[in-house]
Design a protein around this motif. Structure first.
Motif, PDB file in Angstrom:
ATOM      1  N   CYS A  21     -64.084  77.986 -82.695  1.00 55.46           N
ATOM      2  CA  CYS A  21     -63.336  79.273 -82.841  1.00 55.46           C
ATOM      3  C   CYS A  21     -61.847  79.170 -82.365  1.00 55.46           C
ATOM      4  N   GLU A  22     -61.902  78.358 -81.313  1.00 53.38           N
ATOM      5  CA  GLU A  22     -60.376  78.208 -80.743  1.00 53.38           C
ATOM      6  C   GLU A  22     -59.625  77.351 -81.779  1.00 53.38           C
ATOM      7  N   TYR A  23     -60.155  76.194 -82.168  1.00 61.08           N
ATOM      8  CA  TYR A  23     -59.327  75.285 -83.207  1.00 61.08           C
ATOM      9  C   TYR A  23     -59.089  76.032 -84.267  1.00 61.08           C
ATOM     10  N   ALA A  24     -60.105  77.014 -84.876  1.00 61.54           N
ATOM     11  CA  ALA A  24     -59.828  77.789 -86.003  1.00 61.54           C
ATOM     12  C   ALA A  24     -58.694  78.710 -85.957  1.00 61.54           C
ATOM     13  N   VAL A  25     -58.692  79.307 -84.809  1.00 64.52           N
ATOM     14  CA  VAL A  25     -57.533  80.357 -84.534  1.00 64.52           C
ATOM     15  C   VAL A  25     -56.125  79.730 -84.572  1.00 64.52           C
ATOM     16  N   LYS A  26     -55.748  78.291 -84.307  1.00 67.15           N
ATOM     17  CA  LYS A  26     -54.603  77.543 -84.149  1.00 67.15           C
ATOM     18  C   LYS A  26     -54.323  77.118 -85.458  1.00 67.15           C
ATOM     19  N   GLN A  27     -55.090  77.473 -86.887  1.00 66.53           N
ATOM     20  CA  GLN A  27     -54.466  76.948 -87.987  1.00 66.53           C
ATOM     21  C   GLN A  27     -53.728  78.114 -88.463  1.00 66.53           C
ATOM     22  N   ARG A  28     -53.033  77.894 -89.622  1.00 67.36           N
ATOM     23  CA  ARG A  28     -51.863  78.611 -90.098  1.00 67.36           C
ATOM     24  C   ARG A  28     -52.600  80.093 -90.141  1.00 67.36           C
ATOM     25  N   GLU A  29     -51.631  81.009 -89.838  1.00 68.49           N
ATOM     26  CA  GLU A  29     -51.916  82.660 -89.852  1.00 68.49           C
ATOM     27  C   GLU A  29     -52.275  82.839 -91.106  1.00 68.49           C
ATOM     28  N   GLY A  30     -53.354  83.591 -91.246  1.00 71.75           N
ATOM     29  CA  GLY A  30     -53.807  84.245 -92.435  1.00 71.75           C
ATOM     30  C   GLY A  30     -54.485  83.352 -93.305  1.00 71.75           C
ATOM     31  N   SER A  31     -54.806  82.050 -92.887  1.00 72.69           N
ATOM     32  CA  SER A  31     -55.625  81.084 -93.698  1.00 72.69           C
ATOM     33  C   SER A  31     -57.222  81.399 -93.416  1.00 72.69           C
ATOM     34  N   LEU A  32     -58.005  80.698 -94.165  1.00 71.37           N
ATOM     35  CA  LEU A  32     -59.396  81.213 -94.187  1.00 71.37           C
ATOM     36  C   LEU A  32     -59.999  80.861 -92.617  1.00 71.37           C
ATOM     37  N   GLN A  33     -59.638  79.779 -92.388  1.00 74.58           N
ATOM     38  CA  GLN A  33     -60.203  79.110 -91.125  1.00 74.58           C
ATOM     39  C   GLN A  33     -59.445  80.048 -89.914  1.00 74.58           C
ATOM     40  N   ASN A  34     -58.110  80.256 -90.025  1.00 74.29           N
ATOM     41  CA  ASN A  34     -57.848  81.179 -88.898  1.00 74.29           C
ATOM     42  C   ASN A  34     -58.284  82.433 -88.856  1.00 74.29           C
ATOM     43  N   TYR A  35     -58.446  83.132 -89.993  1.00 70.47           N
ATOM     44  CA  TYR A  35     -59.017  84.451 -90.092  1.00 70.47           C
ATOM     45  C   TYR A  35     -60.587  84.524 -89.578  1.00 70.47           C
ATOM     46  N   LEU A  36     -61.174  83.663 -90.054  1.00 71.32           N
ATOM     47  CA  LEU A  36     -62.825  83.509 -89.717  1.00 71.32           C
ATOM     48  C   LEU A  36     -62.997  83.386 -88.255  1.00 71.32           C
ATOM     49  N   GLY A  37     -61.903  82.150 -87.787  1.00 68.85           N
ATOM     50  CA  GLY A  37     -62.265  82.037 -86.405  1.00 68.85           C
ATOM     51  C   GLY A  37     -61.726  83.121 -85.241  1.00 68.85           C
ATOM     52  N   LYS A  38     -60.765  84.084 -85.763  1.00 68.52           N
ATOM     53  CA  LYS A  38     -60.540  85.173 -84.827  1.00 68.52           C
ATOM     54  C   LYS A  38     -61.573  86.241 -85.164  1.00 68.52           C
ATOM     55  N   LYS A  39     -62.168  86.693 -86.469  1.00 65.39           N
ATOM     56  CA  LYS A  39     -63.355  87.605 -86.725  1.00 65.39           C
ATOM     57  C   LYS A  39     -64.323  87.266 -85.688  1.00 65.39           C
ATOM     58  N   ILE A  40     -64.982  85.775 -85.938  1.00 65.76           N
ATOM     59  CA  ILE A  40     -66.278  85.573 -85.203  1.00 65.76           C
ATOM     60  C   ILE A  40     -66.165  85.319 -83.688  1.00 65.76           C
ATOM     61  N   GLN A  41     -64.717  84.899 -83.293  1.00 62.63           N
ATOM     62  CA  GLN A  41     -64.563  84.961 -81.723  1.00 62.63           C
ATOM     63  C   GLN A  41     -64.571  86.383 -81.460  1.00 62.63           C
ATOM     64  N   ARG A  42     -63.924  87.362 -81.969  1.00 59.94           N
ATOM     65  CA  ARG A  42     -63.798  88.710 -81.599  1.00 59.94           C
ATOM     66  C   ARG A  42     -65.385  89.444 -81.547  1.00 59.94           C
ATOM     67  N   ARG A  43     -66.071  89.078 -82.497  1.00 61.45           N
ATOM     68  CA  ARG A  43     -67.408  89.876 -82.450  1.00 61.45           C
ATOM     69  C   ARG A  43     -68.276  89.132 -81.581  1.00 61.45           C
ATOM     70  N   LEU A  44     -68.091  87.816 -81.298  1.00 59.73           N
ATOM     71  CA  LEU A  44     -69.012  87.318 -80.114  1.00 59.73           C
ATOM     72  C   LEU A  44     -68.848  87.821 -78.713  1.00 59.73           C
ATOM     73  N   ASN A  45     -67.403  87.865 -78.562  1.00 61.61           N
ATOM     74  CA  ASN A  45     -66.969  88.365 -77.334  1.00 61.61           C
ATOM     75  C   ASN A  45     -67.105  90.032 -77.023  1.00 61.61           C
ATOM     76  N   ASN A  46     -67.649  90.588 -78.367  1.00 58.23           N
ATOM     77  CA  ASN A  46     -68.008  92.110 -78.181  1.00 58.23           C
ATOM     78  C   ASN A  46     -69.586  91.901 -78.026  1.00 58.23           C
ATOM     79  N   GLY A  47     -70.285  90.731 -77.893  1.00 60.85           N
ATOM     80  CA  GLY A  47     -71.589  90.843 -77.645  1.00 60.85           C
ATOM     81  C   GLY A  47     -72.264  90.744 -78.914  1.00 60.85           C
ATOM     82  N   ASP A  48     -71.857  90.571 -80.031  1.00 61.29           N
ATOM     83  CA  ASP A  48     -72.832  90.478 -81.273  1.00 61.29           C
ATOM     84  C   ASP A  48     -73.463  89.179 -81.063  1.00 61.29           C
TER      85      ASP A  48
END
Length: 334
Positions: free
Chosen positions: A222-249
Motif C-alpha cells: 500500500c505504501e508503495y502504491a501510494v507513492k505512484q502518480r496521483e490519481g493512477s490506478l495503483q495510487n488510488y487503490l493503495g490509498k483506498k485499501i490502506q484507509r480501509r485497513l486502518n479503519n479496521g476492515d
C-alpha cells in the motif's frame, strides 16, 4: 526548454516502435547486458532513432530515471509503472517479456480491427455520397409531397450513427488517460467493459505477484502504491485499501468489494501459504487471466464488423424509405 525540445512530440516512439524498443531490451537484458549497455547498443542497431536514443542514454548517465525518460518517449503510465516496479524488485526481464507479449497482442488486434473496419468504412463513404445525391437531385423532384416519414427515419438513423461514433471516441479518450476514474468508467461501458476489467485485474495480480516475490507485506504494498502518480490506478487503490485497513476492515471484505481485485485472490489468501508460494500462485493466476484476456479481445474484434454492418444496413434502409415513401404517396394520389 532544451529538455522539452529533445523530447518533442515528433520524437516520441509510436506504437510499433515502442514494441520494438521493449522487445530489444528484453532480449538484450536476457543475454546478460546491462540496461545502460543495451541502450548504447541500440543506438548503433537502430540508426533511424539514433539521436533520440543518444539523448536517452545521455540523460540516464546524468542520473535521470529510466522510467521518467520512458514517459517522455511516449510510453503509457501503466507500462511505466510496471517497469518501475520491476526495476525496484529486480524482475525487469520478466516484466519486459510480459509487456512485449501484451504489446504485440495489442498491435495485432489493432491491425485486425483496421482490416475489419476498412470494408464498412468504404460502404459508409459510398452511403454518404448516395445520400448527398438523393438529397440534391432526387428529393428536388419530389418536393411537392407532404409525407416526411422517410426524412424523419433517415435523420434518426444518422443521429444514431453519429451518437455511436461519439461514444467510441469517448472510450478512446478515456483509454488514453488510464487513471483510476477513467478505467472505472470504461469498466462499466457496454461494449468493452468486461475486457477492460479483466485487463486491470491482470495488471494488478501481476504487480501483487512481483511484490510478494520481493518480500513485500500488505502494508508495504500500500505504501508503495501510494507513492505512484496521483490519481493512477495503483495510487488510488493503495490509498483506498490502506484507509480501509486502518479503519479496521477485514482484508477479505476489502477484496470482495473492490471491483478491480479478482475474487480468486481470496482463495489464494485462504490457503495460508508462504509468501514465496503465494507469489508464484499470483503469477500463475495472472497468466490464466492473460489467456482469458486474449480470448476476449479476439471476440471483441470479431464483433466489431457485424455491428458496423447493422448500422450501415439501417442507414441504407432509411435512404430507401426516404426515396420510396414519397413515390408511394404520389401514386396514391393518382
Amino acid at each position: 526548454m532544451t529538455e522539452l525540445f529533445n523530447y518533442s512530440k515528433k520524437d516520441r516512439l509510436n506504437r510499433l516502435e515502442q514494441l520494438e524498443f521493449l522487445d530489444y531490451l528484453y532480449h538484450s537484458l536476457n543475454n546478460g547486458f546491462s540496461l545502460s549497455n543495451s541502450i548504447e547498443m541500440m543506438i548503433i542497431l537502430w540508426p533511424a532513432k539514433k539521436d533520440l536514443l543518444a539523448r536517452l542514454h545521455k540523460q540516464m548517465k546524468n542520473g535521470h530515471s529510466f522510467t521518467h525518460e520512458m514517459i517522455k518517449l511516449g510510453f503509457s503510465q501503466t507500462i511505466v509503472t510496471q517497469v518501475n516496479l520491476a526495476l525496484r524488485e529486480g524482475e525487469l526481464i520478466e516484466c519486459l517479456r510480459q509487456l512485449t507479449i501484451l504489446s504485440r497482442l495489442k498491435n495485432e488486434q489493432i491491425k485486425k480491427l483496421k482490416l475489419e473496419l476498412s470494408y464498412p468504412f468504404i460502404l459508409g463513404a459510398m452511403m454518404v455520397v448516395l445520400l448527398i445525391f438523393m438529397q440534391t437531385f432526387v428529393s428536388s423532384q419530389l418536393n411537392s409531397h407532404s409525407d416526411f416519414t422517410g426524412d424523419i427515419i433517415l435523420i434518426s438513423l444518422l443521429i444514431l450513427v453519429i451518437g455511436t461514433i461519439y461514444y467510441f471516441a469517448k472510450l478512446l479518450h478515456l483509454l488514453a488517460k488510464q487513471d483510476y476514474l477513467s478505467l472505472k468508467k470504461l469498466s462499466k461501458s457496454l461494449f468493452i467493459g468486461k475486457t477492460i476489467t479483466l485487463y486491470i485485474k491482470y495488471l494488478l495480480i501481476y504487480d501483487i505477484g512481483l511484490l510478494l516475490a520481493s518480500g513485500f507485506s500488505l502494508q508495504k504494498m500500500c505504501e508503495y502504491a501510494v507513492k505512484q502518480r496521483e490519481g493512477s490506478l495503483q495510487n488510488y487503490l493503495g490509498k483506498k485499501i490502506q484507509r480501509r485497513l486502518n479503519n479496521g476492515d477485514d482484508l477479505q471484505k476489502v477484496i470482495r468489494e473492490e471491483h478491480f481485485l479478482p475474487t480468486n485472490l481470496l482463495l489464494l489468501l485462504e490457503t495460508g501459504s508462504k509468501r514465496s508460494d503465494l507469489s508464484k500462485r499470483c503469477l500463475l493466476l495472472g497468466r490464466s487471466l492473460f489467456v482469458e484476456l486474449t480470448q476476449k479481445i479476439e471476440k471483441l474484434v470479431i464483433s466489431v464488423q457485424p455491428v458496423c454492418f447493422i448500422l450501415l444496413g439501417l442507414c441504407i434502409l432509411g435512404m430507401y424509405l426516404k426515396l420510396l415513401l414519397p413515390m408511394y404517396s404520389m401514386m396514391k394520389g393518382i
